[in-house]
Design a protein around this motif. Structure first.
Motif, short mmCIF file in Angstrom:
data_model
loop_
_atom_site.label_atom_id
_atom_site.label_comp_id
_atom_site.label_asym_id
_atom_site.label_seq_id
_atom_site.Cartn_x
_atom_site.Cartn_y
_atom_site.Cartn_z
N ARG A 1 0.83 -1.21 0.00
CA ARG A 1 0.00 0.00 0.00
C ARG A 1 0.86 1.25 0.00
NH1 ARG A 1 -4.56 -2.61 4.08
NH2 ARG A 1 -5.79 -3.60 2.41
N LEU A 2 1.99 1.18 0.66
CA LEU A 2 2.93 2.31 0.62
C LEU A 2 3.46 2.51 -0.80
CD1 LEU A 2 4.47 4.41 2.34
CD2 LEU A 2 6.28 2.69 2.62
N ARG A 3 3.80 1.41 -1.47
CA ARG A 3 4.29 1.51 -2.84
C ARG A 3 3.19 1.97 -3.80
NH1 ARG A 3 9.94 0.44 -3.68
NH2 ARG A 3 9.34 0.08 -5.83
N ARG A 4 1.97 1.52 -3.57
CA ARG A 4 0.87 1.89 -4.46
C ARG A 4 0.51 3.37 -4.35
NH1 ARG A 4 -4.30 -1.62 -5.07
NH2 ARG A 4 -4.26 -0.51 -7.06
N ALA A 5 0.89 3.99 -3.24
CA ALA A 5 0.62 5.42 -3.09
C ALA A 5 1.36 6.23 -4.15
CB ALA A 5 1.03 5.89 -1.69
N THR A 6 2.51 5.72 -4.59
CA THR A 6 3.27 6.41 -5.63
C THR A 6 3.10 5.77 -7.00
OG1 THR A 6 5.24 5.09 -5.08
CG2 THR A 6 4.99 7.22 -3.98
N ARG A 7 2.58 4.53 -7.04
CA ARG A 7 2.36 3.83 -8.31
C ARG A 7 0.97 3.20 -8.30
NH1 ARG A 7 6.73 3.32 -11.32
NH2 ARG A 7 5.78 1.64 -12.52
N PRO A 8 -0.08 4.03 -8.26
CA PRO A 8 -1.44 3.50 -8.10
C PRO A 8 -1.93 2.67 -9.28
CG PRO A 8 -1.50 5.85 -8.58
CD PRO A 8 -0.07 5.51 -8.32
#
Length: 215
Positions: free
Chosen positions: A189-196
Protein backbone atom coordinates in the motif's frame (compact mmCIF):
# COMPACT_ATOMS: atom_id res chain seq x y z
CA UNK A 1 34.97 -27.68 -53.21
CA UNK A 2 36.34 -26.03 -50.09
CA UNK A 3 34.30 -25.06 -47.09
CA UNK A 4 31.83 -22.31 -47.89
CA UNK A 5 32.69 -19.09 -46.11
CA UNK A 6 30.00 -16.90 -44.64
CA UNK A 7 29.83 -13.44 -46.13
CA UNK A 8 29.73 -11.02 -43.21
CA UNK A 9 28.45 -7.48 -43.19
CA UNK A 10 30.47 -5.53 -40.61
CA UNK A 11 27.62 -3.34 -39.40
CA UNK A 12 25.26 -6.32 -39.20
CA UNK A 13 27.89 -8.32 -37.32
CA UNK A 14 28.30 -5.59 -34.73
CA UNK A 15 24.52 -5.41 -34.40
CA UNK A 16 24.38 -9.19 -33.94
CA UNK A 17 26.97 -9.09 -31.17
CA UNK A 18 25.02 -6.36 -29.39
CA UNK A 19 21.73 -8.21 -29.86
CA UNK A 20 23.14 -11.52 -28.64
CA UNK A 21 24.51 -9.79 -25.56
CA UNK A 22 21.13 -8.17 -24.98
CA UNK A 23 19.20 -11.43 -25.43
CA UNK A 24 21.66 -13.31 -23.25
CA UNK A 25 21.12 -10.73 -20.55
CA UNK A 26 17.36 -11.21 -20.29
CA UNK A 27 15.58 -13.68 -18.05
CA UNK A 28 13.91 -15.26 -21.08
CA UNK A 29 16.94 -15.37 -23.35
CA UNK A 30 16.16 -18.89 -24.50
CA UNK A 31 12.86 -17.76 -26.01
CA UNK A 32 14.74 -15.96 -28.79
CA UNK A 33 16.95 -18.82 -29.94
CA UNK A 34 14.83 -20.04 -32.83
CA UNK A 35 15.07 -16.61 -34.45
CA UNK A 36 18.87 -16.63 -34.60
CA UNK A 37 20.44 -16.18 -38.03
CA UNK A 38 23.73 -17.41 -39.45
CA UNK A 39 25.05 -13.91 -38.81
CA UNK A 40 24.10 -14.20 -35.15
CA UNK A 41 26.00 -17.45 -34.87
CA UNK A 42 28.94 -15.86 -36.62
CA UNK A 43 28.83 -13.09 -34.01
CA UNK A 44 29.05 -15.72 -31.28
CA UNK A 45 31.93 -17.42 -33.09
CA UNK A 46 33.73 -14.10 -33.46
CA UNK A 47 33.49 -13.53 -29.72
CA UNK A 48 34.99 -16.98 -29.21
CA UNK A 49 37.88 -16.00 -31.48
CA UNK A 50 38.38 -12.76 -29.55
CA UNK A 51 38.50 -14.55 -26.21
CA UNK A 52 40.96 -17.10 -27.58
CA UNK A 53 43.20 -14.30 -28.85
CA UNK A 54 42.90 -12.34 -25.58
CA UNK A 55 42.15 -14.98 -22.93
CA UNK A 56 42.88 -12.61 -20.05
CA UNK A 57 40.37 -9.94 -21.15
CA UNK A 58 37.25 -10.08 -18.95
CA UNK A 59 34.76 -8.09 -21.04
CA UNK A 60 34.83 -10.32 -24.17
CA UNK A 61 34.28 -13.32 -21.89
CA UNK A 62 31.21 -11.66 -20.42
CA UNK A 63 29.81 -10.92 -23.87
CA UNK A 64 30.62 -14.46 -24.98
CA UNK A 65 28.81 -15.97 -21.98
CA UNK A 66 25.70 -13.97 -22.85
CA UNK A 67 25.94 -14.84 -26.54
CA UNK A 68 26.37 -18.54 -25.75
CA UNK A 69 23.33 -18.46 -23.51
CA UNK A 70 21.33 -16.72 -26.23
CA UNK A 71 22.23 -19.48 -28.70
CA UNK A 72 21.36 -22.26 -26.26
CA UNK A 73 24.91 -23.28 -25.35
CA UNK A 74 24.44 -23.32 -21.58
CA UNK A 75 27.55 -25.44 -21.00
CA UNK A 76 29.65 -22.95 -22.92
CA UNK A 77 28.01 -20.01 -21.16
CA UNK A 78 28.73 -21.50 -17.75
CA UNK A 79 32.34 -22.21 -18.69
CA UNK A 80 32.84 -18.63 -19.93
CA UNK A 81 31.22 -17.12 -16.84
CA UNK A 82 33.32 -19.25 -14.49
CA UNK A 83 36.46 -18.37 -16.45
CA UNK A 84 35.58 -14.70 -16.02
CA UNK A 85 35.23 -15.20 -12.28
CA UNK A 86 38.62 -16.92 -12.22
CA UNK A 87 40.18 -13.93 -13.97
CA UNK A 88 38.29 -11.38 -11.89
CA UNK A 89 37.26 -12.89 -8.55
CA UNK A 90 34.24 -11.06 -7.26
CA UNK A 91 33.24 -9.83 -10.73
CA UNK A 92 29.64 -8.64 -10.59
CA UNK A 93 29.27 -9.18 -14.35
CA UNK A 94 30.65 -12.71 -14.13
CA UNK A 95 28.36 -13.56 -11.23
CA UNK A 96 25.37 -12.20 -13.13
CA UNK A 97 26.18 -14.26 -16.23
CA UNK A 98 26.68 -17.40 -14.16
CA UNK A 99 23.50 -16.87 -12.15
CA UNK A 100 21.46 -16.60 -15.34
CA UNK A 101 22.75 -19.94 -16.62
CA UNK A 102 22.25 -21.71 -13.30
CA UNK A 103 18.77 -20.24 -12.91
CA UNK A 104 17.79 -21.43 -16.37
CA UNK A 105 18.91 -24.91 -15.32
CA UNK A 106 17.00 -24.52 -12.05
CA UNK A 107 20.18 -25.15 -10.06
CA UNK A 108 19.14 -22.78 -7.32
CA UNK A 109 21.49 -24.01 -4.60
CA UNK A 110 24.39 -23.32 -6.95
CA UNK A 111 23.01 -19.84 -7.66
CA UNK A 112 23.19 -19.09 -3.94
CA UNK A 113 26.67 -20.56 -3.67
CA UNK A 114 27.88 -18.43 -6.59
CA UNK A 115 26.28 -15.14 -5.58
CA UNK A 116 26.65 -14.82 -1.83
CA UNK A 117 30.44 -14.26 -1.77
CA UNK A 118 30.32 -11.82 -4.69
CA UNK A 119 27.55 -9.77 -3.11
CA UNK A 120 29.47 -9.68 0.15
CA UNK A 121 32.54 -8.12 -1.45
CA UNK A 122 30.97 -5.99 -4.20
CA UNK A 123 32.71 -2.63 -4.72
CA UNK A 124 31.16 0.72 -3.85
CA UNK A 125 29.15 2.48 -6.54
CA UNK A 126 27.61 -0.64 -8.05
CA UNK A 127 24.28 -0.45 -6.22
CA UNK A 128 22.06 -1.22 -9.23
CA UNK A 129 24.27 -4.14 -10.26
CA UNK A 130 24.35 -5.57 -6.74
CA UNK A 131 20.56 -5.16 -6.56
CA UNK A 132 20.32 -7.30 -9.69
CA UNK A 133 22.42 -10.02 -8.06
CA UNK A 134 20.28 -9.81 -4.93
CA UNK A 135 17.20 -10.28 -7.09
CA UNK A 136 18.67 -13.49 -8.54
CA UNK A 137 19.53 -14.56 -5.00
CA UNK A 138 16.02 -13.83 -3.75
CA UNK A 139 14.43 -15.91 -6.50
CA UNK A 140 16.79 -18.80 -5.74
CA UNK A 141 15.90 -18.71 -2.04
CA UNK A 142 12.21 -18.52 -2.91
CA UNK A 143 12.40 -21.52 -5.24
CA UNK A 144 14.05 -23.52 -2.45
CA UNK A 145 11.33 -22.56 0.03
CA UNK A 146 13.63 -20.33 2.10
CA UNK A 147 11.12 -17.51 2.15
CA UNK A 148 12.53 -15.39 4.98
CA UNK A 149 15.92 -15.33 3.27
CA UNK A 150 14.20 -14.39 0.03
CA UNK A 151 12.51 -11.47 1.81
CA UNK A 152 15.89 -10.34 3.13
CA UNK A 153 17.47 -10.44 -0.33
CA UNK A 154 14.61 -8.55 -2.01
CA UNK A 155 14.51 -6.02 0.83
CA UNK A 156 18.20 -5.24 0.32
CA UNK A 157 17.70 -5.03 -3.45
CA UNK A 158 14.82 -2.57 -3.06
CA UNK A 159 16.91 -0.41 -0.73
CA UNK A 160 19.84 -0.36 -3.16
CA UNK A 161 17.75 0.38 -6.25
CA UNK A 162 14.56 2.16 -5.13
CA UNK A 163 14.00 3.60 -8.61
CA UNK A 164 13.35 0.12 -10.05
CA UNK A 165 9.59 -0.47 -9.76
CA UNK A 166 10.03 -4.22 -10.05
CA UNK A 167 11.85 -4.42 -6.72
CA UNK A 168 8.75 -3.44 -4.76
CA UNK A 169 6.75 -6.09 -6.56
CA UNK A 170 9.34 -8.78 -5.87
CA UNK A 171 9.54 -7.89 -2.18
CA UNK A 172 5.75 -7.87 -1.86
CA UNK A 173 5.56 -11.28 -3.50
CA UNK A 174 8.21 -12.64 -1.16
CA UNK A 175 6.39 -11.34 1.92
CA UNK A 176 3.21 -13.06 0.77
CA UNK A 177 5.10 -16.30 0.07
CA UNK A 178 6.56 -16.10 3.58
CA UNK A 179 3.06 -15.77 5.04
CA UNK A 180 3.79 -12.27 6.32
CA UNK A 181 0.52 -10.87 5.03
CA UNK A 182 0.25 -7.80 7.26
CA UNK A 183 3.76 -6.71 6.32
CA UNK A 184 2.99 -7.34 2.66
CA UNK A 185 -0.15 -5.20 2.83
CA UNK A 186 1.60 -2.34 4.61
CA UNK A 187 4.49 -2.37 2.18
CA UNK A 188 2.43 -2.74 -1.00
CA UNK A 189 0.00 0.00 0.00
CA UNK A 190 2.93 2.31 0.62
CA UNK A 191 4.29 1.51 -2.84
CA UNK A 192 0.87 1.89 -4.46
CA UNK A 193 0.62 5.42 -3.09
CA UNK A 194 3.27 6.41 -5.63
CA UNK A 195 2.36 3.83 -8.31
CA UNK A 196 -1.44 3.50 -8.10
CA UNK A 197 -1.83 2.13 -11.64
CA UNK A 198 0.75 -0.67 -11.35
CA UNK A 199 -1.28 -3.88 -11.84
CA UNK A 200 1.46 -6.03 -10.33
CA UNK A 201 1.19 -4.25 -6.99
CA UNK A 202 -2.59 -4.59 -7.07
CA UNK A 203 -2.19 -8.31 -7.69
CA UNK A 204 0.17 -8.72 -4.72
CA UNK A 205 -2.23 -6.78 -2.50
CA UNK A 206 -5.04 -9.11 -3.54
CA UNK A 207 -2.84 -12.13 -2.79
CA UNK A 208 -2.05 -10.75 0.67
CA UNK A 209 -5.72 -10.14 1.41
CA UNK A 210 -6.54 -13.63 0.20
CA UNK A 211 -3.86 -14.99 2.50
CA UNK A 212 -5.53 -13.23 5.43
CA UNK A 213 -8.84 -14.80 4.44
CA UNK A 214 -10.40 -11.49 3.46
CA UNK A 215 -10.93 -12.16 -0.26
Amino acid sequence: MGEKKLSVNGARLRASIEELARIGGTSGGGMHRLALTDEDRRARDLLQEVTQASPASPWPLYLLARAQRATGDLDGAEKSARRLLELSPGSVSGAHALAQVLTERRQFAQVIEALEPVIGQAPEGRDADVALLLTHLGFAYQELGQFDKAVGAFDRAAALDPADPSQGYYLGQALVAAGRFDQALSYIRLRRATRPSDPRLARVEADALRGKGRV
